[in-house]
Design a protein around this motif. Structure first.
Motif, mmCIF file in Angstrom:
data_model
loop_
_atom_site.group_PDB
_atom_site.id
_atom_site.type_symbol
_atom_site.label_atom_id
_atom_site.label_comp_id
_atom_site.label_asym_id
_atom_site.label_seq_id
_atom_site.Cartn_x
_atom_site.Cartn_y
_atom_site.Cartn_z
ATOM 1 N N ALA A 59 0.986 -1.088 -0.021
ATOM 2 C CA ALA A 59 0.087 -0.092 0.308
ATOM 3 C C ALA A 59 0.938 1.339 0.118
ATOM 4 C CB ALA A 59 -0.776 0.148 1.414
ATOM 5 N N ALA A 60 1.849 1.307 0.856
ATOM 6 C CA ALA A 60 2.896 2.331 0.717
ATOM 7 C C ALA A 60 3.668 2.525 -0.534
ATOM 8 C CB ALA A 60 3.899 2.261 1.811
ATOM 9 N N ALA A 61 3.865 1.390 -1.463
ATOM 10 C CA ALA A 61 4.471 1.511 -2.495
ATOM 11 C C ALA A 61 3.435 1.943 -3.650
ATOM 12 C CB ALA A 61 5.075 0.098 -2.926
ATOM 13 N N ALA A 62 2.196 1.741 -3.459
ATOM 14 C CA ALA A 62 1.303 2.199 -4.650
ATOM 15 C C ALA A 62 0.989 3.438 -4.485
ATOM 16 C CB ALA A 62 0.195 1.194 -4.331
ATOM 17 N N ASP A 63 1.366 4.156 -3.265
ATOM 18 C CA ASP A 63 0.926 5.705 -3.152
ATOM 19 C C ASP A 63 1.530 6.713 -4.246
ATOM 20 O OD1 ASP A 63 0.537 8.467 -2.444
ATOM 21 O OD2 ASP A 63 1.372 8.038 -0.493
ATOM 22 N N PRO A 64 0.757 7.213 -5.015
ATOM 23 C CA PRO A 64 1.267 7.930 -6.527
ATOM 24 C C PRO A 64 2.296 9.170 -5.858
ATOM 25 C CG PRO A 64 -0.910 8.443 -6.121
ATOM 26 C CD PRO A 64 -0.970 7.440 -4.870
ATOM 27 N N ARG A 65 1.990 9.653 -4.616
ATOM 28 C CA ARG A 65 2.728 10.843 -4.284
ATOM 29 C C ARG A 65 4.283 10.458 -4.175
ATOM 30 N NH1 ARG A 65 -0.520 11.909 0.876
ATOM 31 N NH2 ARG A 65 -0.177 9.692 0.820
ATOM 32 N N PRO A 66 5.202 11.498 -4.480
ATOM 33 C CA PRO A 66 6.578 11.294 -4.560
ATOM 34 C C PRO A 66 7.312 10.787 -3.185
ATOM 35 C CG PRO A 66 6.161 13.359 -5.728
ATOM 36 C CD PRO A 66 4.830 12.877 -5.117
ATOM 37 N N PRO A 67 6.788 10.984 -2.035
ATOM 38 C CA PRO A 67 7.420 10.585 -0.910
ATOM 39 C C PRO A 67 7.375 9.049 -0.567
ATOM 40 C CG PRO A 67 5.872 12.123 -0.471
ATOM 41 C CD PRO A 67 5.640 11.916 -1.691
ATOM 42 N N ARG A 68 6.559 8.215 -1.610
ATOM 43 C CA ARG A 68 6.428 6.888 -1.287
ATOM 44 C C ARG A 68 7.875 6.118 -1.046
ATOM 45 N NH1 ARG A 68 5.689 7.569 -6.675
ATOM 46 N NH2 ARG A 68 7.026 6.431 -8.058
ATOM 47 N N LEU A 69 8.772 6.280 -1.854
ATOM 48 C CA LEU A 69 9.876 5.532 -1.518
ATOM 49 C C LEU A 69 10.471 5.796 -0.058
ATOM 50 C CD1 LEU A 69 11.853 6.269 -5.118
ATOM 51 C CD2 LEU A 69 10.517 4.248 -4.312
ATOM 52 N N ARG A 70 10.256 7.180 0.145
ATOM 53 C CA ARG A 70 10.886 7.229 1.685
ATOM 54 C C ARG A 70 9.722 6.571 2.753
ATOM 55 N NH1 ARG A 70 9.152 12.994 3.369
ATOM 56 N NH2 ARG A 70 7.393 11.685 3.754
ATOM 57 N N THR A 71 8.507 6.860 2.330
ATOM 58 C CA THR A 71 7.570 6.150 3.359
ATOM 59 C C THR A 71 7.877 4.648 3.434
ATOM 60 O OG1 THR A 71 6.164 7.818 2.802
ATOM 61 C CG2 THR A 71 5.294 5.657 3.547
ATOM 62 N N GLY A 72 7.948 3.825 2.191
ATOM 63 C CA GLY A 72 8.183 2.653 2.244
ATOM 64 C C GLY A 72 9.503 2.294 2.697
ATOM 65 N N ALA A 73 10.597 2.850 2.705
ATOM 66 C CA ALA A 73 11.624 2.844 3.466
ATOM 67 C C ALA A 73 11.537 2.848 5.020
ATOM 68 C CB ALA A 73 13.211 3.558 2.988
ATOM 69 N N LEU A 74 11.194 3.875 5.472
ATOM 70 C CA LEU A 74 10.746 4.008 6.894
ATOM 71 C C LEU A 74 9.921 2.814 7.490
ATOM 72 C CD1 LEU A 74 10.015 7.961 6.836
ATOM 73 C CD2 LEU A 74 12.220 6.643 7.716
ATOM 74 N N LEU A 75 9.003 2.514 6.729
ATOM 75 C CA LEU A 75 8.187 1.378 7.086
ATOM 76 C C LEU A 75 8.691 0.261 7.146
ATOM 77 C CD1 LEU A 75 4.720 2.350 5.350
ATOM 78 C CD2 LEU A 75 5.201 2.606 8.001
ATOM 79 N N GLY A 76 9.603 -0.026 6.202
ATOM 80 C CA GLY A 76 10.474 -1.439 6.303
ATOM 81 C C GLY A 76 11.049 -1.513 7.395
ATOM 82 N N VAL A 77 11.982 -0.334 7.810
ATOM 83 C CA VAL A 77 12.771 -0.288 8.713
ATOM 84 C C VAL A 77 11.841 -0.717 10.107
ATOM 85 C CG1 VAL A 77 14.195 1.139 10.387
ATOM 86 C CG2 VAL A 77 14.554 1.099 8.140
ATOM 87 N N MET A 78 10.792 0.048 10.271
ATOM 88 C CA MET A 78 9.951 -0.218 11.379
ATOM 89 C C MET A 78 9.595 -1.715 11.596
ATOM 90 S SD MET A 78 7.951 3.344 11.347
ATOM 91 C CE MET A 78 7.033 2.992 12.964
ATOM 92 N N LEU A 79 9.182 -2.289 10.466
ATOM 93 C CA LEU A 79 8.660 -3.676 10.385
ATOM 94 C C LEU A 79 9.823 -4.659 10.532
ATOM 95 C CD1 LEU A 79 6.011 -3.596 7.451
ATOM 96 C CD2 LEU A 79 5.473 -3.902 9.945
ATOM 97 N N THR A 80 10.904 -4.346 9.820
ATOM 98 C CA THR A 80 12.153 -5.421 10.046
ATOM 99 C C THR A 80 12.917 -5.320 11.499
ATOM 100 O OG1 THR A 80 13.737 -3.934 8.846
ATOM 101 C CG2 THR A 80 12.268 -5.849 7.571
ATOM 102 N N GLU A 81 13.035 -4.162 11.733
ATOM 103 C CA GLU A 81 13.878 -3.830 12.856
ATOM 104 C C GLU A 81 13.149 -3.581 14.426
ATOM 105 O OE1 GLU A 81 17.075 -4.570 13.026
ATOM 106 O OE2 GLU A 81 17.067 -4.886 11.003
ATOM 107 N N GLY A 82 11.848 -3.521 14.215
ATOM 108 C CA GLY A 82 11.140 -3.221 15.583
ATOM 109 C C GLY A 82 11.476 -1.850 16.070
ATOM 110 N N VAL A 83 11.537 -0.827 15.260
ATOM 111 C CA VAL A 83 11.694 0.510 15.449
ATOM 112 C C VAL A 83 10.496 1.400 15.794
ATOM 113 C CG1 VAL A 83 13.009 2.696 14.961
ATOM 114 C CG2 VAL A 83 13.978 0.432 14.161
ATOM 115 N N ARG A 84 10.533 2.092 16.941
ATOM 116 C CA ARG A 84 9.039 2.928 17.216
ATOM 117 C C ARG A 84 9.366 4.045 16.259
ATOM 118 N NH1 ARG A 84 11.097 0.638 21.876
ATOM 119 N NH2 ARG A 84 9.589 -0.137 23.270
ATOM 120 N N VAL A 85 8.072 4.554 16.099
ATOM 121 C CA VAL A 85 8.068 5.999 15.215
ATOM 122 C C VAL A 85 8.786 6.977 15.869
ATOM 123 C CG1 VAL A 85 6.375 7.594 14.640
ATOM 124 C CG2 VAL A 85 5.241 5.300 14.552
#
Length: 113
Positions: free
Chosen positions: A46-72
């Protein structure tokens, strides 16, 4: 002191004895939630499908949060302009809850985002 959660949904982790870290919320302790693998995949898609330019940044941040258990708050406080390297891995240093700093390895798809 520990509190035992009852396994109502067939998830054995809910039967673990968890330490009580403060006052209960509304008179009871809340169970810790998590995403199953397919839910995490849909979340990232869903983050990758976002048509707005920050989608790559958003996907990377969410990926770190999911894989490493990092809090917001931990990911928001990280200096992403200064990633490190350790044994061939790109790394990101975050300040964890309680002020402890930790170096996290970043998966290649996150680095390339």
């Amino acid at each position: 002191m520990a509190h035992t959660h009852h396994a109502a949904s067939g998830r054995p982790a809910l039967t673990l004895r968890l330490p009580v870290l403060g006052l209960p919320v509304a008179g009871r302790l809340e169970a810790v939630g998590w995403l199953e693998a397919d839910e995490a995949a849909r979340f990232l898609a869903a983050a990758a499908a976002d048509p707005r330019p920050p989608r790559l940044r958003t996907g990377a941040l969410l990926g770190v949060m999911l894989t490493e258990g990092v809090r917001v708050a931990e990911i928001c406080g990280a200096d992403i302009a200064d990633p490190g390297h350790d044994r061939g891995w790109r790394t990101l240093t975050v300040t964890r809850k309680g002020g402890k700093r930790q170096v996290l390895p970043l998966a290649p798809p996150i680095v390339h985002a």
